[in-house]
Design a protein around this motif. Structure first.
Motif, mmCIF file in Angstrom:
data_model
loop_
_atom_site.group_PDB
_atom_site.id
_atom_site.type_symbol
_atom_site.label_atom_id
_atom_site.label_comp_id
_atom_site.label_asym_id
_atom_site.label_seq_id
_atom_site.Cartn_x
_atom_site.Cartn_y
_atom_site.Cartn_z
ATOM 1 N N UNK A 1 69.491 35.509 29.025
ATOM 2 C CA UNK A 1 69.045 36.000 30.342
ATOM 3 C C UNK A 1 70.151 35.929 31.392
ATOM 4 N N UNK A 2 71.142 35.066 31.180
ATOM 5 C CA UNK A 2 72.174 34.880 32.203
ATOM 6 C C UNK A 2 73.113 36.084 32.222
ATOM 7 N N UNK A 3 73.334 36.645 33.428
ATOM 8 C CA UNK A 3 74.195 37.831 33.541
ATOM 9 C C UNK A 3 75.521 37.490 34.222
ATOM 10 N N UNK A 4 75.870 36.230 34.242
ATOM 11 C CA UNK A 4 77.140 35.693 34.784
ATOM 12 C C UNK A 4 77.351 36.031 36.260
ATOM 13 N N UNK A 5 76.330 36.351 36.998
ATOM 14 C CA UNK A 5 76.561 36.841 38.372
ATOM 15 C C UNK A 5 77.147 35.777 39.294
ATOM 16 N N UNK A 6 76.837 34.499 38.998
ATOM 17 C CA UNK A 6 77.405 33.408 39.798
ATOM 18 C C UNK A 6 76.703 33.154 41.120
ATOM 19 N N UNK B 1 67.838 36.204 37.693
ATOM 20 C CA UNK B 1 67.483 36.635 36.330
ATOM 21 C C UNK B 1 66.476 35.721 35.647
ATOM 22 N N UNK B 2 66.013 34.705 36.359
ATOM 23 C CA UNK B 2 65.009 33.818 35.773
ATOM 24 C C UNK B 2 65.539 32.945 34.648
ATOM 25 N N UNK B 3 66.807 32.500 34.761
ATOM 26 C CA UNK B 3 67.373 31.613 33.730
ATOM 27 C C UNK B 3 66.736 30.227 33.873
ATOM 28 N N UNK B 4 66.131 29.742 32.783
ATOM 29 C CA UNK B 4 65.498 28.419 32.854
ATOM 30 C C UNK B 4 66.538 27.351 32.542
ATOM 31 N N UNK B 5 67.337 27.055 33.569
ATOM 32 C CA UNK B 5 68.418 26.081 33.398
ATOM 33 C C UNK B 5 67.849 24.711 33.012
ATOM 34 N N UNK B 6 66.662 24.378 33.514
ATOM 35 C CA UNK B 6 66.082 23.053 33.228
ATOM 36 C C UNK B 6 65.922 22.835 31.725
#
Ligand code: SF4
Ligand code: SF4
Length: 441
Positions: free
Chosen positions: A24-29, A88-93
């Motif tokens: 899901x991660x698009x590296x946008x930062x 992007x809704x990345x579930x970092x947790x």
């Protein structure tokens, strides 16, 4: 983000879940701008995006964790500001939780680091041991500068400094049993007594029980409740965390079967973890459904109070309250409006300090394990709070209360203690000497 996991790797459900998150991660930062460690240290590897790359590289290549990845993952506060920012809704947790389990299984930490973590895991979740340790820490406080001069011993210096000068006596509010509603019963809830909070500030759950019973809610402290497991969960000790979760799920399931509207949590750090029990126990057929129901039934005290339609009142004193939203409250549980609305309806003037999205540096045991970064975040947080010229700081997490109170003379009080006071309860002890700024000028 493109990933290259093999079918054999994806057979592991933990890896499969992490792969979905990574894709899901698009590296946008975008997340870097609101990450407290990136804002403080300015290193991409101490940003969410940098950590995501490190985790991807470690998992994809089936590598044991090394010193570099452990350094940057250990510096992560698990504040989850990155999840609030991420478009992007990345579930970092869930990703960092999995990385921590991998680190715990594959990396041998230096001796003192292992020992410190062992001590924390053996003491903090157990109220009787924690009380003993706090009393011992009071006597040991003069040794703090000595511990500070030896790098591996710095966490012990931080522990000594954080210990309060006096420890409140045991409170009846933590004893198992039901507290009857006053007047007509409108509902029935269970309350998590917790582990560190009832030792450091029993007044929080005392205020909660008083306020709820006054509002017609029966409050039960179920026999057998224990620590929510957040502390060991954040250390990557998966089995210990799941054991705590299962024990609490069993206890609360019994209460749910007797009729329960909610499981009330007064420490938002615990709330975030308990609301995640459904995910944590998803692979356990005996617990997945029960854990899902428990997570669903779990409410922060302010979330639950909002459902009771409490009438507005005039504040007992015209205080200006700086509301500090704990990360676990605003990012972990997405509770932002309710505590402030309740305080306003109780007649207080509520102010939002600048940079409210940034962590105060408490983050569970972070202020012990990473004392330097934690101290920088605390200084920044307090400077922002003081800009609002408040009479009192309100927040909903014991870790933040301890951290912020250790750096300012402004009283730091749990939101529910102010609400209980406004609705007929006693004035919170920490406010005894408070005068409004207006009155003082
Ligand atoms: S959880 Fe907090 S400290 Fe960790 S990467 Fe996300 S924003 Fe940064
Ligand atoms: S904001 Fe989200 S999508 Fe963008 S880099 Fe950060 S985690 Fe990845």
């Amino acid at each position: 983000m493109e990933t290259k996991f093999s079918a054999a790797q994806l057979a592991d459900p933990g890896v499969a879940e992490s792969e979905k998150i990574l894709r899901k991660c698009v590296h946008c930062g975008f997340c870097t701008a609101t990450c407290p460690t990136y804002v403080t240290l300015g290193n991409e590897l101490d940003s969410p995006r940098g950590r995501i790359y490190l985790i991807k590289d470690m998992l994809e290549n089936d590598r044991p964790a090394d010193k570099e990845i452990v350094t940057h993952i250990d510096r992560c506060l698990s504040c989850l500001a990155c999840m609030t920012t991420c478009p992007s809704g990345v579930n970092y947790m869930h990703l960092v939780d999995h990385a921590r389990v991998h680190i715990e299984k594959t990396y041998k930490r230096p001796l003192m680091n292992r020992l410190t973590r062992q001590v924390l895991a053996a003491v903090l979740p157990y109220p009787a041991r924690f009380r003993l340790a706090l009393n011992a820490a009071r006597l040991g406080r003069p040794l703090a500068p000595l511990f500070d001069s030896v790098k591996p011993l710095k966490p012990f210096a931080a522990m000594l400094r954080l210990a309060p000068s006096s420890v409140p006596g045991k409170s009846k509010s933590a004893e198992p049993g039901a507290r009857a509603a006053t007047g007509t019963r409108r509902g029935r809830v269970a309350i998590l007594t917790g582990c560190a909070q009832p030792v450091l500030k029993p007044s929080i759950n005392e205020a909660t029980i008083r306020l709820l019973t006054r509002l017609g809610i029966e409050v039960v402290v179920p026999e057998g409740e224990g620590c929510c497991g957040a502390l060991v969960h954040h250390m990557g000790r998966e089995e210990a965390a799941l054991e705590s979760a299962r024990r609490n799920v069993d206890v609360w399931t019994r209460e749910i079967e007797r009729g329960l509207d909610a499981i009330i949590i007064t420490a938002s750090g615990c709330g975030t973890t308990i609301k995640d029990y459904g995910y944590m126990l998803r692979l356990d057929p005996a617990y997945s459904e029960k854990a899902r129901i428990v997570s669903e039934r779990t409410k922060d005290i302010t979330e639950y109070l909002m459902t009771l339609a409490i009438p507005a009142v005039a504040a007992p004193e015209p205080l200006t309250v700086a509301y500090h939203s704990a990360c676990s409250m605003q990012h972990g549980q997405k509770i932002t409006r309710q505590p402030k609305d309740l305080l306003k309806a109780a007649g207080f003037m509520v102010k939002d300090p600048p940079e409210g999205h940034l962590c105060c540096g408490s983050a569970g045991t972070y202020n012990i394990m990473q004392p330097e970064i934690s101290a920088r975040l605390k200084t920044r947080k307090i400077a922002n709070i003081e800009k609002t010229r408040p009479d009192v700081v309100a927040t909903g997490n014991i870790g933040c209360i301890t951290q912020i109170a250790s750096g300012t003379a402004i009283p730091v009080i749990h939101t529910v203690e102010l609400l209980d006071w406004a609705h007929g309860g006693p004035k919170p002890a920490g406010l005894a000497a408070t005068r409004t700024l207006e009155a003082a000028e």
